[in-house]
Write an enzyme that holds these catalytic residues in place. Structure first.
Site, PDB file in Angstrom:
ATOM      1  N   ASP A  23      88.443   8.068  80.400  1.00 20.81           N
ATOM      2  CA  ASP A  23      89.477   8.454  81.366  1.00 20.81           C
ATOM      3  C   ASP A  23      90.491   7.319  81.381  1.00 20.81           C
ATOM      4  O   ASP A  23      90.228   6.245  81.927  1.00 20.81           O
ATOM      5  CB  ASP A  23      88.836   8.652  82.745  1.00 20.81           C
ATOM      6  CG  ASP A  23      89.876   8.913  83.846  1.00 20.81           C
ATOM      7  OD1 ASP A  23      91.092   8.948  83.545  1.00 20.81           O
ATOM      8  OD2 ASP A  23      89.463   9.063  85.016  1.00 20.81           O
ATOM      9  N   LYS A  86     100.788   4.427  82.087  1.00 20.63           N
ATOM     10  CA  LYS A  86     100.588   5.835  81.744  1.00 20.63           C
ATOM     11  C   LYS A  86     101.794   6.701  82.127  1.00 20.63           C
ATOM     12  O   LYS A  86     102.084   7.702  81.478  1.00 20.63           O
ATOM     13  CB  LYS A  86      99.334   6.350  82.462  1.00 20.63           C
ATOM     14  CG  LYS A  86      98.917   7.759  82.101  1.00 20.63           C
ATOM     15  CD  LYS A  86      97.620   8.092  82.816  1.00 20.63           C
ATOM     16  CE  LYS A  86      97.158   9.505  82.550  1.00 20.63           C
ATOM     17  NZ  LYS A  86      95.891   9.773  83.264  1.00 20.63           N
ATOM     18  N   GLU A 186      92.332  16.520  82.104  1.00 24.34           N
ATOM     19  CA  GLU A 186      91.495  15.918  83.143  1.00 24.34           C
ATOM     20  C   GLU A 186      90.804  16.963  84.030  1.00 24.34           C
ATOM     21  O   GLU A 186      89.600  16.850  84.284  1.00 24.34           O
ATOM     22  CB  GLU A 186      92.333  14.943  83.993  1.00 24.34           C
ATOM     23  CG  GLU A 186      92.679  13.682  83.211  1.00 24.34           C
ATOM     24  CD  GLU A 186      93.829  12.888  83.801  1.00 24.34           C
ATOM     25  OE1 GLU A 186      94.244  13.181  84.947  1.00 24.34           O
ATOM     26  OE2 GLU A 186      94.324  11.972  83.122  1.00 24.34           O
ATOM     27  N   ASP A 210      93.505  16.617  92.342  1.00 28.83           N
ATOM     28  CA  ASP A 210      93.350  15.236  91.859  1.00 28.83           C
ATOM     29  C   ASP A 210      94.370  14.319  92.532  1.00 28.83           C
ATOM     30  O   ASP A 210      95.562  14.372  92.231  1.00 28.83           O
ATOM     31  CB  ASP A 210      93.527  15.214  90.330  1.00 28.83           C
ATOM     32  CG  ASP A 210      93.319  13.822  89.731  1.00 28.83           C
ATOM     33  OD1 ASP A 210      93.291  12.833  90.491  1.00 28.83           O
ATOM     34  OD2 ASP A 210      93.193  13.730  88.494  1.00 28.83           O
TER      35      ASP A 210
HETATM   36  P1  ADP Z   1      94.005   7.083  88.803  1.00 30.75           P
HETATM   37  O1  ADP Z   1      93.409   8.387  88.427  1.00 30.75           O
HETATM   38  O2  ADP Z   1      95.405   7.197  89.321  1.00 30.75           O
HETATM   39  O3  ADP Z   1      93.866   6.031  87.766  1.00 30.75           O
HETATM   40  P2  ADP Z   1      91.798   6.668  90.709  1.00 30.75           P
HETATM   41  O4  ADP Z   1      91.249   8.031  90.653  1.00 30.75           O
HETATM   42  O5  ADP Z   1      90.937   5.562  90.220  1.00 30.75           O
HETATM   43  O6  ADP Z   1      93.233   6.521  90.082  1.00 30.75           O
HETATM   44  O7  ADP Z   1      92.194   6.391  92.238  1.00 30.75           O
HETATM   45  C1  ADP Z   1      92.667   5.171  92.661  1.00 30.75           C
HETATM   46  C2  ADP Z   1      93.028   5.277  94.131  1.00 30.75           C
HETATM   47  O8  ADP Z   1      91.866   5.599  94.883  1.00 30.75           O
HETATM   48  C3  ADP Z   1      93.574   3.979  94.690  1.00 30.75           C
HETATM   49  O9  ADP Z   1      94.720   4.240  95.468  1.00 30.75           O
HETATM   50  C4  ADP Z   1      92.435   3.493  95.549  1.00 30.75           C
HETATM   51  O10 ADP Z   1      92.880   2.693  96.631  1.00 30.75           O
HETATM   52  C5  ADP Z   1      91.854   4.806  96.041  1.00 30.75           C
HETATM   53  N1  ADP Z   1      90.486   4.651  96.547  1.00 30.75           N
HETATM   54  C6  ADP Z   1      89.431   4.090  95.905  1.00 30.75           C
HETATM   55  N2  ADP Z   1      88.351   4.081  96.711  1.00 30.75           N
HETATM   56  C7  ADP Z   1      88.740   4.644  97.889  1.00 30.75           C
HETATM   57  C8  ADP Z   1      88.071   4.897  99.135  1.00 30.75           C
HETATM   58  N3  ADP Z   1      86.792   4.557  99.314  1.00 30.75           N
HETATM   59  N4  ADP Z   1      88.784   5.492 100.117  1.00 30.75           N
HETATM   60  C9  ADP Z   1      90.081   5.828  99.948  1.00 30.75           C
HETATM   61  N5  ADP Z   1      90.745   5.595  98.812  1.00 30.75           N
HETATM   62  C10 ADP Z   1      90.090   5.015  97.795  1.00 30.75           C
HETATM   63 MG    MG Z   2      92.698   9.924  87.395  1.00 28.74          MG
END
Ligand code: ADP
Ligand code: MG
Length: 620
Positions: A23, A86, A186, A210
């Site tokens: 991912d 990205k 995804e 998402d």
């Molecule tokens: P991406 O797909 O954009 O790379 P992710 O799916 O990893 O990102 O999501 C990242 C986001 O999730 C960040 O904004 C992070 O702060 C938020 N996040 C991670 N853990 C938590 C949580 N426990 N509660 C709320 N938000 C969270």
């Molecule tokens: Mg993602």
């Protein structure tokens, strides 16, 4: 063709080799694999955690570091620390126009239709190179954790990614030394992780919501006979958990009566506040109050306040869900399952709102920031032929494309695409009054057509004479179930058309395919370097051409000094074009562009500015 594709997926693999799922996220990236117990599992390389922040930092020597260590430099060295790459992958300046302020590093703006480049530490990087750095790190971690070479992978992309963004993702993989078996959506991967679509008799309609760090998308999928179809997608590529963090920061600034002018100057303090806000947000996913101090700033917030702060953003995502349903011509009752993806869906309020809108409990048992990688690992396992219950479809063993300027290969149908398939792309002319265009069709994975297999060549004749960049020439590839490829070229304004049929598998042995694939990885680095040099040169040459013609035609709008300065910049670029130094060419191109941009605006000649902005077949 069918035989070759199955051989490729199975026969050519060593038994021990593990194909991983990746991912490659905007905020975080990670790898998963199928463990010996046949279950998908994320890779947690000793103590470093599962999620690798998608951040690359370059030091003064130009060496890259990736992940958490790079993230620390967002505060101390923002200009050389690249995040959210990205968003720029496979994008042109036109696509990201208006968003430069969201990036702390410099995005080089030389030509609106050209692909984005990023300057860090005096060097130019393409988003492909930067993504490759992230992928290299992921590969290294996977190899370290699994104690085996990792050479093949499935990589996921958002459902709304276009061909160019998908191709850029493939190229990034190749540059990182990874054979990208397939690019998977995804939402499809997330559904697979929940076992949806694994039963060939199952027929379902799924909504995948998402919400990541900086992007939001919702996709409506239909699954039939194990085949996923994207019915609609909607979202906002500038909405995500970062907005929640910002909302908290603003709240604290008001509560503490902080001076916003001082804050604007103090980058480090703002960053620290932002990190604290993210910590608060995460804490509020499990508790009702967050209460900490940052220096003498009170960082306090309760859950209710937080929810009222983010409510407008969450409402926006729900509106997108409604729109996605409308676009798919479905109503809420048609949705059989809802899947939650992205770290931000850990926020209980988000979960509630989604559940309320769809009128059902969404799937949230799997960690939302891991679910995509886990599904990608399942897809990799299917492609490896390890699941006898799932039928492998016929696929194209090698990519199909055409030659563009400098002998570059432009892929139209990527390798491993399911057959039958069709794809197309639009091109234009590079010279004024050009009436013929040669179309050469190739097969293979190398960047230079000279290293690929030539399948056919024909000429589209009778294009009406127009300024460069104005003709619109659609090239369409149609590969039917019998493996016959029809290539069609059509100039849209005049309707001039030409077509040819070829059989790409004719005379192609398994050994040749194997060798071509191995070579494409072996030579990835030099291939990509050559491509970048050729592209830089084409861009530079095109700019010299348009700048000279601009002076010729519109010199009267410029002062003598402006003309002589422009000529100096042109000369400098010309000199650079003689040398095989990509960065020097890009630098001179950038300079000429920066200098002449205001002139083009001065002259309201539609045809000329169209020619200057036009995408040409010779440059891609
Ligand atoms: P991406 O797909 O954009 O790379 P992710 O799916 O990893 O990102 O999501 C990242 C986001 O999730 C960040 O904004 C992070 O702060 C938020 N996040 C991670 N853990 C938590 C949580 N426990 N509660 C709320 N938000 C969270
Ligand atoms: Mg993602």
């Amino acid at each position: 063709m069918a035989k070759i594709s199955i051989n490729l997926a199975t026969g050519s693999l060593q038994k021990e080799e593990i194909i991983v799922g990746i991912d490659l996220g905007t905020t975080n990236s990670l790898v998963a694999f199928i463990n010996p117990d046949k279950n998908p599992q994320v890779i947690n390389d000793t103590g470093k955690g599962v999620l690798v922040p998608s951040v690359v930092h370059f030091n003064a020597q130009g060496d890259a570091i990736v992940g958490n260590e790079a993230k620390a430099f967002l505060i101390t060295d923002p200009a050389n620390t690249i995040f959210s790459v990205k968003r720029l992958l496979g994008r042109s300046y036109k696509d990201v126009a208006g968003h430069q302020d969201t990036f702390s590093y410099k995005i080089i703006d030389d030509e609106t239709e050209a692909l984005v480049k990023i300057r860090a530490g005096g060097k130019f990087y393409t988003p492909i190179e930067l993504s490759a750095q992230i992928l290299k790190e992921l590969k290294a971690r996977a190899e370290h954790a699994l104690k085996t070479p990792v050479n093949r992978a499935v990589i996921t992309v958002p459902a709304y990614f276009n061909d160019s963004q998908r191709q850029a993702t493939r190229d990034a993989g190749r540059l990182a030394g990874i054979d990208v078996l397939r690019i998977v959506n995804e939402p499809t991967a997330a559904s697979l992780a929940y076992g949806l679509g694994l039963d060939p008799n199952q027929q379902k309609t799924i909504a995948v919501y998402d919400l990541g760090g900086g992007t939001f998308d919702v996709s409506i999928l239909s699954i039939q006979n194990g085949i996923f179809e994207v019915l609609s997608t909607n979202g906002n590529t500038f909405l995500g958990g970062d907005d929640f963090d910002r909302a908290i920061v603003h709240y604290w600034i008001e509560k503490n009566r902080l001076d916003t002018h001082i804050l604007q100057e103090d980058n480090a303090l703002m960053q620290s506040l932002r990190l604290q806000a993210e910590a608060a947000k995460k804490a509020l996913s499990n508790q009702n109050l967050y209460n900490e101090k940052l220096g003498d700033i009170w960082c306090t917030i309760d859950k209710q306040t937080f929810e009222s702060l983010i409510a407008p953003k969450v409402t926006e995502t729900i509106d997108s869900c409604a729109q996605a349903l409308r676009d798919a011509r479905l109503s809420i009752t048609d949705i059989d399952e809802v899947v939650l993806v992205g770290g931000s869906t850990r926020t209980p309020y988000v979960k509630q709102q989604v559940a309320e809108f769809f009128g059902r409990e969404p799937h949230d048992q799997i960690n939302p920031d891991e679910v995509v990688a886990l599904g990608a690992a399942i897809q990799a396992d299917i492609l490896a032929g390890n699941r006898s219950d799932i039928l492998l479809l016929d696929v194209t063993p090698l990519s199909l494309g055409i030659e563009t300027m400098g002998g570059l290969m432009d892929i139209i149908i990527p390798r491993n695409a399911k057959v039958p398939t069709k794809a197309g792309r639009q091109y234009t002319t590079s010279v004024d009054g050009q009436v013929n265009m040669k179309i050469s069709v190739f097969q293979g994975e190398r960047d230079l057509v000279a290293e690929n297999r030539k399948l056919a060549e024909f000429e589209l004749k009778g294009i009406p004479a127009m300024p460069a960049g104005l003709p619109k020439i659609d090239i369409n590839f149609l590969l039917n179930a019998d493996g016959i490829l029809t290539v069609q070229a059509i100039e849209l304004r005049s309707g001039v058309k030409q077509e040819i049929d070829v059989k790409p598998s004719y005379g192609l042995t398994d050994e040749t395919v194997e060798k071509m694939l191995i070579d494409s990885i072996t030579y990835a680095k030099s291939d990509v370097a050559q491509r970048m040099l050729i592209e830089a040169r084409s861009e530079g040459e095109q700019l010299v051409y348009t700048a000279e013609r601009f002076i010729e035609k519109h010199g009267s709008y410029l002062s003598t000094e402006e003309i002589s300065k422009t000529r100096k910049h042109i000369e400098a670029l010309r000199t650079a074009l003689q040398q095989p130094e990509k960065d020097e060419i890009l630098k001179r191109t950038d300079e000429l562009n920066e200098y002449t941009r205001p002139f083009a605006e001065r002259v309201m000649d539609v045809a000329v500015s169209a020619a200057m902005k036009g995408k040409s077949i010779d440059r891609e």
